[in-house]
Every structure is written in C-alpha cells, then in structure tokens.
Scaffold this motif. Structure first.
Motif, PDB file in Angstrom:
ATOM      1  N   THR A   1       0.839  -1.208   0.000  1.00  0.00           N
ATOM      2  CA  THR A   1       0.000   0.000   0.000  1.00  0.00           C
ATOM      3  C   THR A   1       0.870   1.253   0.000  1.00  0.00           C
ATOM      4  OG1 THR A   1      -1.735  -1.180   1.212  1.00  0.00           O
ATOM      5  CG2 THR A   1      -1.817   1.223   1.264  1.00  0.00           C
TER       6      THR A   1
ATOM      7  N   THR B   1       4.002   1.526  -0.914  1.00  0.00           N
ATOM      8  CA  THR B   1       4.748   1.612  -2.178  1.00  0.00           C
ATOM      9  C   THR B   1       3.854   2.227  -3.252  1.00  0.00           C
ATOM     10  OG1 THR B   1       6.050  -0.332  -1.572  1.00  0.00           O
ATOM     11  CG2 THR B   1       6.009   0.261  -3.893  1.00  0.00           C
ATOM     12  N   LYS B   2       2.600   1.789  -3.299  1.00  0.00           N
ATOM     13  CA  LYS B   2       1.649   2.342  -4.275  1.00  0.00           C
ATOM     14  C   LYS B   2       1.438   3.828  -4.014  1.00  0.00           C
ATOM     15  CE  LYS B   2      -1.643   2.169  -7.399  1.00  0.00           C
ATOM     16  NZ  LYS B   2      -1.281   2.802  -8.618  1.00  0.00           N
ATOM     17  N   LYS B   3       1.307   4.205  -2.726  1.00  0.00           N
ATOM     18  CA  LYS B   3       1.116   5.620  -2.389  1.00  0.00           C
ATOM     19  C   LYS B   3       2.341   6.439  -2.794  1.00  0.00           C
ATOM     20  CE  LYS B   3      -2.176   5.221   1.418  1.00  0.00           C
ATOM     21  NZ  LYS B   3      -2.406   5.442   2.843  1.00  0.00           N
TER      22      LYS B   3
ATOM     23  N   GLU C   1       4.508   5.704  -5.171  1.00  0.00           N
ATOM     24  CA  GLU C   1       4.512   5.787  -6.637  1.00  0.00           C
ATOM     25  C   GLU C   1       3.496   6.820  -7.120  1.00  0.00           C
ATOM     26  OE1 GLU C   1       3.763   1.746  -7.792  1.00  0.00           O
ATOM     27  OE2 GLU C   1       5.851   1.129  -7.476  1.00  0.00           O
ATOM     28  N   ASP C   2       2.293   6.802  -6.514  1.00  0.00           N
ATOM     29  CA  ASP C   2       1.270   7.781  -6.879  1.00  0.00           C
ATOM     30  C   ASP C   2       1.738   9.198  -6.560  1.00  0.00           C
ATOM     31  OD1 ASP C   2      -0.314   5.696  -7.709  1.00  0.00           O
ATOM     32  OD2 ASP C   2      -1.680   5.756  -5.965  1.00  0.00           O
ATOM     33  N   ALA C   3       2.369   9.370  -5.382  1.00  0.00           N
ATOM     34  CA  ALA C   3       2.858  10.690  -4.978  1.00  0.00           C
ATOM     35  C   ALA C   3       3.956  11.169  -5.924  1.00  0.00           C
ATOM     36  CB  ALA C   3       3.368  10.654  -3.544  1.00  0.00           C
ATOM     37  N   GLU C   4       4.848  10.261  -6.323  1.00  0.00           N
ATOM     38  CA  GLU C   4       5.910  10.645  -7.256  1.00  0.00           C
ATOM     39  C   GLU C   4       5.329  11.021  -8.618  1.00  0.00           C
ATOM     40  OE1 GLU C   4       8.655   7.369  -7.206  1.00  0.00           O
ATOM     41  OE2 GLU C   4       9.644   8.083  -5.381  1.00  0.00           O
ATOM     42  N   ALA C   5       4.349  10.279  -9.082  1.00  0.00           N
ATOM     43  CA  ALA C   5       3.699  10.599 -10.363  1.00  0.00           C
ATOM     44  C   ALA C   5       2.995  11.949 -10.262  1.00  0.00           C
ATOM     45  CB  ALA C   5       2.705   9.502 -10.754  1.00  0.00           C
ATOM     46  N   TYR C   6       2.286  12.179  -9.145  1.00  0.00           N
ATOM     47  CA  TYR C   6       1.610  13.453  -8.929  1.00  0.00           C
ATOM     48  C   TYR C   6       2.634  14.587  -8.881  1.00  0.00           C
ATOM     49  CZ  TYR C   6      -1.142  17.115  -6.714  1.00  0.00           C
ATOM     50  OH  TYR C   6      -1.753  18.299  -6.434  1.00  0.00           O
ATOM     51  N   LYS C   7       3.738  14.369  -8.186  1.00  0.00           N
ATOM     52  CA  LYS C   7       4.799  15.375  -8.077  1.00  0.00           C
ATOM     53  C   LYS C   7       5.342  15.714  -9.473  1.00  0.00           C
ATOM     54  CE  LYS C   7       9.544  15.761  -6.611  1.00  0.00           C
ATOM     55  NZ  LYS C   7      10.674  14.955  -6.356  1.00  0.00           N
TER      56      LYS C   7
ATOM     57  N   ARG D   1       3.767  15.359 -12.336  1.00  0.00           N
ATOM     58  CA  ARG D   1       2.731  16.097 -13.062  1.00  0.00           C
ATOM     59  C   ARG D   1       2.681  17.554 -12.614  1.00  0.00           C
ATOM     60  NH1 ARG D   1      -0.684  11.924 -12.029  1.00  0.00           N
ATOM     61  NH2 ARG D   1      -1.880  13.143 -10.539  1.00  0.00           N
TER      62      ARG D   1
END
Length: 166
Positions: free
Chosen positions: A98, A100-102, A104-110, A112
């Motif tokens: 969970t 790790t997914k968060k 990854e999502d935070a890095e993708a959001y960052k 963007r």
C-alpha cells in the motif's frame, strides 16, 4: 575270629559308613538349607528388583507423560507465536504494498505538478517577456508623446511669443 567277631567288624564298618553317610547327609542338608535361603533371598531380590523396575518404569512413564504434556504446551505456544508472526508479516507486506503504491502515486503526482508548474512558469515567462516588450513599447510611445508634447509646448510658446510680439 569267629563269626561274631567278623559280624562285629562288619557291623562296625557298617556303622562307620552309616555315620559317615549321616554326616554327609547333615552336610548336604546344611548346604541345601544355605542354598535354599540364598535362593529365597535371590528370589526376593529378584521380585523386589522387578517391583523396583516396575516402579521405575511407572515413574518414567509418568515423567514422560508430563514432559510430553509440557512439550505439547510449548509447541502450542510456539505455533501461536509463529501464527501471530506470520499474520504480522502478512499485514506488514500488505502495508508495504500500500505504501509503495502511495509513494509511486505521490511521485507521479509530483512529476505532473512539476511539469504543470514548469509550463506555468514558462507561460508566465513568456507573458512577462511579452509585457516587458509591451512596457518597452509603451515607454517608447510615452517618450515619443512626451517629446511630442514638449515639442508642442515649445511650438505653442513660440506661437504665443510670436503672437504677443506681433
């Protein structure tokens, strides 16, 4: 030596043999009594030994039973600890997944947001550059208008002076 004397000698020898046999019998009887006593003693020792061994066997069985019960209790506690540890590991692995997914999502959001901010900065830089160009134009026009106004003021004053002198 007559028949009597001979009979006496034979009777004496018989008596001696009989006394010897009685003594042998008494010795054999005493030896038998000793051996019988020894046998009875050995028999009792053997019975006591058997009873002792039976007692030791029963005690060993009881001890084994107690040790087996303790061992089962230890195994039960170990199993409970291992089950709890396995559940904890499973929970931690789920949390890691969970998180790790968060991440990854935070890095993708960052990424963007950084791209959007970079686009906005670039757009603002363009806007600022355009405004700087516009400001430069306006300053130039203002100078031109100021110069023109100054020129008109000078012309107006020259006209006034001309009109006043004329």
């Amino acid at each position: 030596m007559g028949f009597k004397a001979e009979g006496y000698l034979l009777g004496e020898k018989y008596r001696e043999r009989l006394v010897s046999k009685v003594k042998d019998y008494e010795k054999a009887k005493a030896t038998f009594a000793e051996e019988k006593a020894k046998f009875e003693s050995d028999k009792k020792s053997e019975e006591w030994g058997r009873e002792g061994l039976r007692g030791k066997s029963r005690a060993a069985e009881e001890l084994l039973s107690k040790e087996r019960a303790k061992w089962k209790e230890v195994c039960k506690k170990d199993n409970q600890r291992m089950y709890a540890a396995r559940n904890k590991i499973t929970d931690l692995e789920a949390q890691i997944t969970t998180l790790t997914k968060k991440v990854e999502d935070a890095e993708a959001y960052k990424e963007r947001v950084e791209a959007e901010l970079q686009a906005q900065v670039s757009s603002r830089d363009k806007d600022l550059h355009a405004r700087d160009v516009e400001i430069a134009k306006l300053k130039r026009r203002l100078r031109e208008q100021t110069d023109k106004s100054e020129s008109l003021k000078i012309d107006l004053q020259a006209e006034r002076v001309k009109a006043a002198t004329a």
